[in-house]
Scaffold this active site. Sequence first.
Site, short mmCIF file in Angstrom:
data_model
loop_
_atom_site.label_atom_id
_atom_site.label_comp_id
_atom_site.label_asym_id
_atom_site.label_seq_id
_atom_site.Cartn_x
_atom_site.Cartn_y
_atom_site.Cartn_z
N ASP A 64 37.39 29.71 36.44
CA ASP A 64 36.60 29.37 37.63
C ASP A 64 37.01 28.03 38.27
O ASP A 64 36.69 27.77 39.42
CB ASP A 64 35.11 29.32 37.28
CG ASP A 64 34.78 28.39 36.12
OD1 ASP A 64 35.71 27.72 35.63
OD2 ASP A 64 33.62 28.34 35.70
N HIS A 65 37.72 27.19 37.53
CA HIS A 65 38.05 25.87 38.06
C HIS A 65 39.35 25.87 38.86
O HIS A 65 39.37 25.53 40.04
CB HIS A 65 38.19 24.86 36.91
CG HIS A 65 36.90 24.28 36.44
ND1 HIS A 65 35.85 25.04 36.02
CD2 HIS A 65 36.49 22.99 36.32
CE1 HIS A 65 34.85 24.25 35.66
NE2 HIS A 65 35.21 23.00 35.85
N ASP A 119 32.32 22.53 28.83
CA ASP A 119 31.98 22.12 30.19
C ASP A 119 30.62 21.44 30.11
O ASP A 119 29.70 21.96 29.46
CB ASP A 119 31.91 23.32 31.13
CG ASP A 119 31.76 22.85 32.56
OD1 ASP A 119 32.78 22.75 33.27
OD2 ASP A 119 30.62 22.54 32.96
N ARG A 379 27.23 16.52 41.18
CA ARG A 379 27.87 15.21 41.01
C ARG A 379 28.37 14.68 42.34
O ARG A 379 28.91 15.44 43.14
CB ARG A 379 29.04 15.30 40.03
CG ARG A 379 28.54 15.56 38.65
CD ARG A 379 29.56 15.22 37.59
NE ARG A 379 28.88 15.29 36.32
CZ ARG A 379 29.32 15.94 35.25
NH1 ARG A 379 30.47 16.54 35.28
NH2 ARG A 379 28.62 15.94 34.14
N SER A 535 31.80 14.31 32.93
CA SER A 535 32.11 15.64 32.41
C SER A 535 32.51 15.61 30.94
O SER A 535 32.67 14.57 30.33
CB SER A 535 33.22 16.27 33.23
OG SER A 535 34.46 15.74 32.83
N ARG A 537 35.34 16.65 29.84
CA ARG A 537 36.78 16.87 29.74
C ARG A 537 37.41 16.04 28.62
O ARG A 537 37.36 14.82 28.61
CB ARG A 537 37.46 16.62 31.08
CG ARG A 537 37.42 15.23 31.60
CD ARG A 537 37.96 15.14 33.02
NE ARG A 537 37.08 15.86 33.95
CZ ARG A 537 36.97 15.54 35.23
NH1 ARG A 537 37.69 14.59 35.75
NH2 ARG A 537 36.16 16.22 36.01
FE1 F3S Z 1 32.35 24.07 38.18
FE2 F3S Z 1 31.34 21.99 39.40
FE3 F3S Z 1 29.93 23.36 37.74
S1 F3S Z 1 33.34 22.13 38.54
S2 F3S Z 1 31.29 24.28 36.28
S3 F3S Z 1 30.74 24.09 39.65
S4 F3S Z 1 30.00 21.13 37.91
#
Ligand code: F3S
Length: 643
Positions: A64-65, A119, A379, A535, A537
């Site tokens: 998804d990213h 995540d 964010r 995050s 990460r």
């Molecule tokens: Fe994707 Fe933004 Fe959520 S990067 S997982 S929609 S915080």
Amino acid sequence: MGQTLTEKILSAHLVEGEMVKGSEIGIRIDQTLTQDATGTMAYLEFEAMGVPRVKTERSVAYIDHNTLQNGFENADDHRFIGSVCKKHGIYFSRPGNGICHQVHLERFGIPGKTLIGSDSHTPTGGGIGMIAIGAGGMDVAVAMGGGTYYITCPKVVKVNLTGKLQPWVAAKDVILEVLKRLSVKGGVGKVIEYCGEGVKTLSVPERATITNMGAELGATTSIFPSDEITHEFLKAQGREDAYTPLCADADAVYDEEVNIDLSKLEPLAACPHSPDNVKSVSELSGMKIDQVCIGSCTNSSLLDMMKVAHILKGKTVNPDVSLAIAPGSKQVLNMLANNGALAIMIDAGARILESACGPCIGMGQSPNSKGISLRTFNRNFEGRSGTKDGQIYLVSPETAAISALTGVFTDPRTLGDAADITLPEKFTINDNMIVPPADEKDMDSIEVLRGPNIKPFPVSEPLAETIDAKCSLKVGDNITTDHIMPAGAKILPLRSNIPKISEFCFAVCDEKFHDRALELGKSIIVGGSNYGQGSSREHAALAPLYLGVKAVIVKSFARIHMANLINAGIVPLTFANESDYDKIDQMDELKIENIGKQIANGKVIKVTNVTKGFDFEVNADLSDRQKEMLYAGGLLNYTKQNS
Ligand code: F3S
């Protein structure tokens, strides 16, 4: 004495330690999730553990990213993840199927289960009564291999909701109110548990918006009870069997209590550049805006989208505003297409994006220079949008949609009477974009497909006797993982290539950091409070590891980042006296003798500033297991040693 819901679920999963607040506990993990930006590394780590098949009840890999394919890198990574999933027993949610947290809530989440995800917004699952925690990729890899997940036994905060939201006041406004009151540090070491009569007035997607953004409080997670509303949601998803009623005991004792009367809330906005910098929309009313983005794992449910369509119906987006909408999942997009809402959005002039993170992770739709962008995301850190001086305001879908029409910050309550928008009795279910793993008997014949973008991760050495190294970087307070390891369309495709991605490490703070750190060979970073917020990460630990960072000395750490540093074998230390921070300059030589012994002997560790000729004390607030991990040189070395 009665138990909180958090205590009930955690104690049912306890495998190590005792439920004593502040002490380390080990819990069994039922489900895991990964997204592609952290997943490639997590699966490389899983492979390195040599476990043939995942041991969890359900593990899911989402793409998804990094869905833009400007070169071969992302496509290679997706193919790699897909083949690992097939071989090792993991469900694979293909690109286009949606954002991990939205899809997990729809199709996999189960009340009372534990979930960790690589995540930070994994707590979205708390909307359905799960203990769902954001973790580093290495922790997820270990959990997939059947290993225990360790957390600090959390304090539990009761958020007592009363009343009912007024028309056009949204779940987003509830969590912005909590952020306003508790701040981005207010949830550290705590689970935020929502209780009270007001809970019954909130649907599962609304609850999920609130638990999703609990990540911005720094909380371990957030959770709602599992009740009739959860039951209805699961039934509508064709998963009634997954339902279990769950709530706290009536006499449960909480560590803190916050009272929120939903009926008194008004539309709110988090102003640049922090999610807790909250003002009322009415205060901002009239400010000209340039862009509106609706979507992300916070606000992309069918309910959100239907409200947006209702507001846009028959209208036209203001000519000075770009409106982008990314429905959260294939299910949502499909239903919008079938019920006509998508046509309403297109008709109004919205730019429809694919069901993915998109602009939330800087994958397109960066605002213009100094542009004011209203986003329904979670964010608004500086630079995250891809435009360094972009001004990002976090708002509800209702505020976003009406403002896109007027071209100025607009209070949605000006819309008048509430629209009657509810969830359907039955969602459209078609899981054809979720690829199940191969049968166990066939797994040996499946080849894992690796392209040239897949490089092995850096392995750290066992802890040296003495760390004698220069301070390669001194930074201030509230350094985010976006500062340490930025995202964006250019950088994200390099997530499986640590040597290459390291070139961008701290580049937003100091462009020369990468070269300086490599030249020094080994070094120490010094920082202020709440270091590593944001995050999950683990690249924010793996890139410094690759660049030779041996220790990080700061005033305080954000939880996940500190865990990631330990996993990477980098020693996290905090100043015993914060005033010592001011006495250190970049490039000072810092020496920690007998570090292993000092860590073993207790919390306080002596550091010598060789350049300036003075000693100061730092704390190593570590559990015995974390100490062992640091001696071994990180979680993977530790896991191999102990398996
Ligand atoms: Fe994707 Fe933004 Fe959520 S990067 S997982 S929609 S915080």
